[in-house]
Design a protein around this motif. Structure first.
Motif, mmCIF file in Angstrom:
data_model
loop_
_atom_site.group_PDB
_atom_site.id
_atom_site.type_symbol
_atom_site.label_atom_id
_atom_site.label_comp_id
_atom_site.label_asym_id
_atom_site.label_seq_id
_atom_site.Cartn_x
_atom_site.Cartn_y
_atom_site.Cartn_z
ATOM 1 N N ALA A 408 11.499 0.994 3.469
ATOM 2 C CA ALA A 408 11.042 -0.395 3.370
ATOM 3 C C ALA A 408 9.717 -0.623 4.087
ATOM 4 O O ALA A 408 8.751 -1.106 3.490
ATOM 5 C CB ALA A 408 12.113 -1.325 3.937
ATOM 6 N N VAL A 409 9.640 -0.259 5.364
ATOM 7 C CA VAL A 409 8.464 -0.602 6.156
ATOM 8 C C VAL A 409 7.287 0.328 5.841
ATOM 9 O O VAL A 409 6.179 -0.134 5.542
ATOM 10 C CB VAL A 409 8.786 -0.558 7.665
ATOM 11 N N LEU A 410 7.495 1.654 5.888
ATOM 12 C CA LEU A 410 6.385 2.585 5.724
ATOM 13 C C LEU A 410 5.989 2.740 4.254
ATOM 14 O O LEU A 410 4.854 2.453 3.869
ATOM 15 C CB LEU A 410 6.754 3.941 6.331
ATOM 16 N N LEU A 411 6.921 3.193 3.427
ATOM 17 C CA LEU A 411 6.600 3.351 2.011
ATOM 18 C C LEU A 411 6.407 1.989 1.342
ATOM 19 O O LEU A 411 5.524 1.828 0.494
ATOM 20 C CB LEU A 411 7.720 4.130 1.313
ATOM 21 N N GLY A 412 7.199 1.011 1.744
ATOM 22 C CA GLY A 412 7.070 -0.327 1.167
ATOM 23 C C GLY A 412 5.724 -0.956 1.446
ATOM 24 O O GLY A 412 5.153 -1.638 0.582
ATOM 25 N N SER A 413 5.177 -0.746 2.642
ATOM 26 C CA SER A 413 3.865 -1.324 2.964
ATOM 27 C C SER A 413 2.767 -0.703 2.123
ATOM 28 O O SER A 413 1.803 -1.377 1.734
ATOM 29 C CB SER A 413 3.567 -1.127 4.456
ATOM 30 N N ALA A 414 2.896 0.599 1.825
ATOM 31 C CA ALA A 414 1.912 1.259 0.967
ATOM 32 C C ALA A 414 1.960 0.689 -0.450
ATOM 33 O O ALA A 414 0.924 0.439 -1.072
ATOM 34 C CB ALA A 414 2.159 2.761 0.949
ATOM 35 N N ILE A 415 3.167 0.455 -0.955
ATOM 36 C CA ILE A 415 3.317 -0.127 -2.290
ATOM 37 C C ILE A 415 2.822 -1.565 -2.294
ATOM 38 O O ILE A 415 2.161 -2.008 -3.248
ATOM 39 C CB ILE A 415 4.786 -0.042 -2.741
ATOM 40 N N LEU A 416 3.104 -2.312 -1.227
ATOM 41 C CA LEU A 416 2.641 -3.697 -1.121
ATOM 42 C C LEU A 416 1.118 -3.753 -1.148
ATOM 43 O O LEU A 416 0.527 -4.628 -1.790
ATOM 44 C CB LEU A 416 3.179 -4.327 0.164
ATOM 45 N N GLY A 417 0.477 -2.811 -0.446
ATOM 46 C CA GLY A 417 -0.986 -2.770 -0.449
ATOM 47 C C GLY A 417 -1.539 -2.567 -1.851
ATOM 48 O O GLY A 417 -2.558 -3.170 -2.226
ATOM 49 N N THR A 418 -0.879 -1.716 -2.652
ATOM 50 C CA THR A 418 -1.303 -1.497 -4.033
ATOM 51 C C THR A 418 -1.126 -2.766 -4.864
ATOM 52 O O THR A 418 -1.994 -3.116 -5.680
ATOM 53 C CB THR A 418 -0.489 -0.351 -4.661
ATOM 54 N N MET A 419 -0.010 -3.460 -4.663
ATOM 55 C CA MET A 419 0.229 -4.699 -5.403
ATOM 56 C C MET A 419 -0.841 -5.737 -5.091
ATOM 57 O O MET A 419 -1.330 -6.434 -5.996
ATOM 58 C CB MET A 419 1.618 -5.251 -5.055
ATOM 59 N N ILE A 420 -1.226 -5.841 -3.823
ATOM 60 C CA ILE A 420 -2.262 -6.801 -3.442
ATOM 61 C C ILE A 420 -3.597 -6.413 -4.059
ATOM 62 O O ILE A 420 -4.340 -7.269 -4.574
ATOM 63 C CB ILE A 420 -2.370 -6.880 -1.906
ATOM 64 N N THR A 421 -3.920 -5.120 -4.040
ATOM 65 C CA THR A 421 -5.183 -4.646 -4.624
ATOM 66 C C THR A 421 -5.240 -4.956 -6.110
ATOM 67 O O THR A 421 -6.256 -5.447 -6.625
ATOM 68 C CB THR A 421 -5.344 -3.136 -4.394
ATOM 69 N N ASN A 422 -4.147 -4.670 -6.821
ATOM 70 C CA ASN A 422 -4.116 -4.933 -8.261
ATOM 71 C C ASN A 422 -4.217 -6.418 -8.563
ATOM 72 O O ASN A 422 -4.923 -6.830 -9.500
ATOM 73 C CB ASN A 422 -2.830 -4.359 -8.872
ATOM 74 N N ALA A 423 -3.505 -7.234 -7.779
ATOM 75 C CA ALA A 423 -3.583 -8.689 -7.982
ATOM 76 C C ALA A 423 -4.979 -9.205 -7.681
ATOM 77 O O ALA A 423 -5.496 -10.098 -8.368
ATOM 78 C CB ALA A 423 -2.547 -9.397 -7.101
ATOM 79 N N ASN A 424 -5.608 -8.625 -6.659
ATOM 80 C CA ASN A 424 -6.968 -9.029 -6.292
ATOM 81 C C ASN A 424 -7.946 -8.713 -7.422
ATOM 82 O O ASN A 424 -8.806 -9.533 -7.773
ATOM 83 C CB ASN A 424 -7.378 -8.311 -5.011
ATOM 84 N N ILE A 425 -7.831 -7.514 -7.989
ATOM 85 C CA ILE A 425 -8.710 -7.121 -9.100
ATOM 86 C C ILE A 425 -8.509 -8.049 -10.299
ATOM 87 O O ILE A 425 -9.473 -8.481 -10.946
ATOM 88 C CB ILE A 425 -8.438 -5.659 -9.500
#
Length: 522
Positions: A408-425
């Protein structure tokens, strides 16, 4: 509940204080990443590995650390670990490469695991008969959750006085205090929980391989755009193969590291998922930190000071939860309170993601998050341990750690970062398409900004370029704010969903049962 002698209250407080430095070996530099990165001058990817490796080293050493802490006399163990921690902590200051810095930090995190268990053993043995487990879990979660925010703030404060090395020296002072407390409170140098040393070395090796695989996914997943890179696909397949081999390994091992039989207990299966769920929704704090630093321009000290308001909620909720659990309140009541507070935290910030937000606007949502942590963390830890035999205690603990921290915390934060990047784009593309001559508002703003640069003496071409750059920056800021809003709106719905499920299916309408395994609040 039995009585505790008045004279032993000081000993109890001293024993709990002794655990604090070991809980916070990595928290002390939580807001100093930019300074450390600048000091070594390495790439962002190398620094990402440097941040992840000590955490994975700590988690990988967790099961062996439990065994070691039970085998060696306590005072010898605590004094040795404290001295070695000072050496490793100091050595990290004088390294010239990010590699050696990571090595010393990893060794320090491994030592902290041994220190945590060594300092907790006398608490478990001396006060376990007198304390109801809800009280013991509550006290430990109170110390763990409260101290980490205080240490992050203190570390950032010391960094602001000089640089990041000053906060590391501050941690050495903590270990010196630990040495003094060990001499005072550890009267007999004995190993009271010592037994026949038996350890699943093969299972531990497989777990280290799995953690190494997940480490690669955490550090490289976002930069490689996940499954668009074949190496990510291979890493996922390799991880699934390791899990399959481990399951086969447990069939031929008498005492495996994580015994699959532990999941035959309903509360472990549900509790592990609950650990993952809570870890995932709690991990969105990185979004707020990014908002403070990238959009609002908060310096690390200001950011750490703002986060201290979470302590208000923690200091209210954990004692209240402890009392209610001791009084046999329904589990559902605490779960509903916790998930509601998490939902309100995300919902309030959804409406407050705008550039003009003031520091005081963070007070209510952070208090809500502190309340959510206080309601859910002690309850979920106790629920996961409810009715589990002692021989499965380590399996229960490791399943919770892997679900909450690793997945949740380690792998989840990496996935969350990707989601934010994609939403930002996505949002930036949509906003950029509106910056055309047909958009009169954008054209007027472009001309106004261009005139400002013309008055400053720039040429027509230079003024045009600067105006376009300024408008592009404003578009980028608006896009990232919209991305943050998307994430927090979705997370608010995810937080309120368990409340509806609990109410509709009438779950948890009972108090917690008996807990006998050692309280390990990692």
């Amino acid at each position: 509940m039995g009585k505790i002698k008045k004279g032993s209250v000081l000993i109890l407080v001293g024993l709990y204080v002794l655990t604090i430095p070991f809980f916070n070996t990595l928290n002390i530099t939580a807001y100093d990443n930019s300074q450390i990165l600048g000091h070594f001058g390495e790439s962002t990817t190398a620094f990402t590995y440097s941040s992840y490796i000590p955490v994975f080293a700590m988690l990988a050493f967790l099961p062996l650390g439990i065994k070691i802490a039970k085998q060696i006399p306590l005072r010898t163990m605590v004094l040795t670990v404290s001295f070695l921690s000072i050496i490793c902590n100091t050595a990290s200051l004088y390294t010239t490469s990010i590699g050696w810095f990571t090595v010393w930090r990893s060794l320090l995190s491994i030592l902290s695991i041994i220190g945590i268990f060594a300092t907790m053993i006398p608490i478990i043995l001396k006060y376990n008969p007198a304390f109801n487990m809800a009280i013991m879990y509550g006290i430990m979660q109170f110390i763990l959750q409260g101290s980490q925010h205080i240490y992050k703030y203190l570390g950032t404060s010391f960094t602001s006085l000089h640089n990041w090395t000053f906060s590391v020296y501050f941690l050495n002072i903590n270990f010196f205090i630990g040495i003094i407390l060990a001499w005072i409170f550890y009267r007999k140098d004995v190993a009271p929980m010592k037994g026949v040393f038996q350890f699943d070395w093969r299972g531990w090796f497989l777990m280290i391989l799995l953690f190494t695989d997940i480490l690669f996914l955490c550090a490289e997943g976002q930069t490689r755009n996940w499954f668009q890179d074949p190496k990510i696909g291979l890493a996922v397949a390799f991880g699934l193969i390791i899990i399959g081999i481990y399951i086969l390994h447990t069939r031929f091992t008498e005492d495996p590291l994580i015994d699959p039989d532990v999941f035959k207990y309903t509360n472990v299966a549900i509790g592990s998922f609950l650990f993952f769920y809570i870890g995932a929704i709690n991990g969105t704090g990185s979004v707020v930190s990014g908002f403070m630093g990238n959009i609002l321009g908060f310096d690390p000290l200001y950011e750490a000071r703002t986060h201290l308001s979470m302590l208000i909620g923690i200091f209210i909720a954990i004692p209240l939860t402890t009392y209610l659990l001791y009084k046999k309140i329904y589990i559902a009541t605490i779960w509903i309170l916790g998930f509601t507070c998490y939902g309100l935290f995300h919902m309030i910030l959804f409406f407050r993601f705008y550039p003009e937000i003031s520091p005081s606007d963070f007070l209510e949502p952070f208090v809500m998050k502190g309340l959510a942590i206080g309601f859910l963390y002690p309850t979920s830890s106790l629920y996961l341990a409810e009715g589990i035999p002692k021989k499965l205690g380590d399996s229960r603990m490791m399943s919770g750690v892997i679900c909450r921290v690793v997945l949740a915390v380690l792998l989840g934060s990496a996935i969350l970062g990707t989601m934010i990047t994609n939403a930002n784009i996505h949002h930036k593309t949509g906003l950029s398409q509106q910056l055309s001559p047909t958009n009169q508002l954008a054209e007027d703003q472009l001309n106004q900004t261009k005139n400002v640069y013309l008055h400053k003496g720039l040429s027509q071409t230079e003024a045009q370029k600067m105006a376009e750059k300024s408008l592009s920056n404003q578009t980028s800021q608006a896009a990232i704010l919209l991305a943050y809003k998307d994430i927090y709106l979705v997370l608010s719905a995810i937080c309120f969903l368990p409340v509806l499920i609990i109410l509709l299916f009438r779950l948890g309408r009972r108090p917690l049962g008996r807990v006998e395994v050692e309280p390990i609040p990692i």
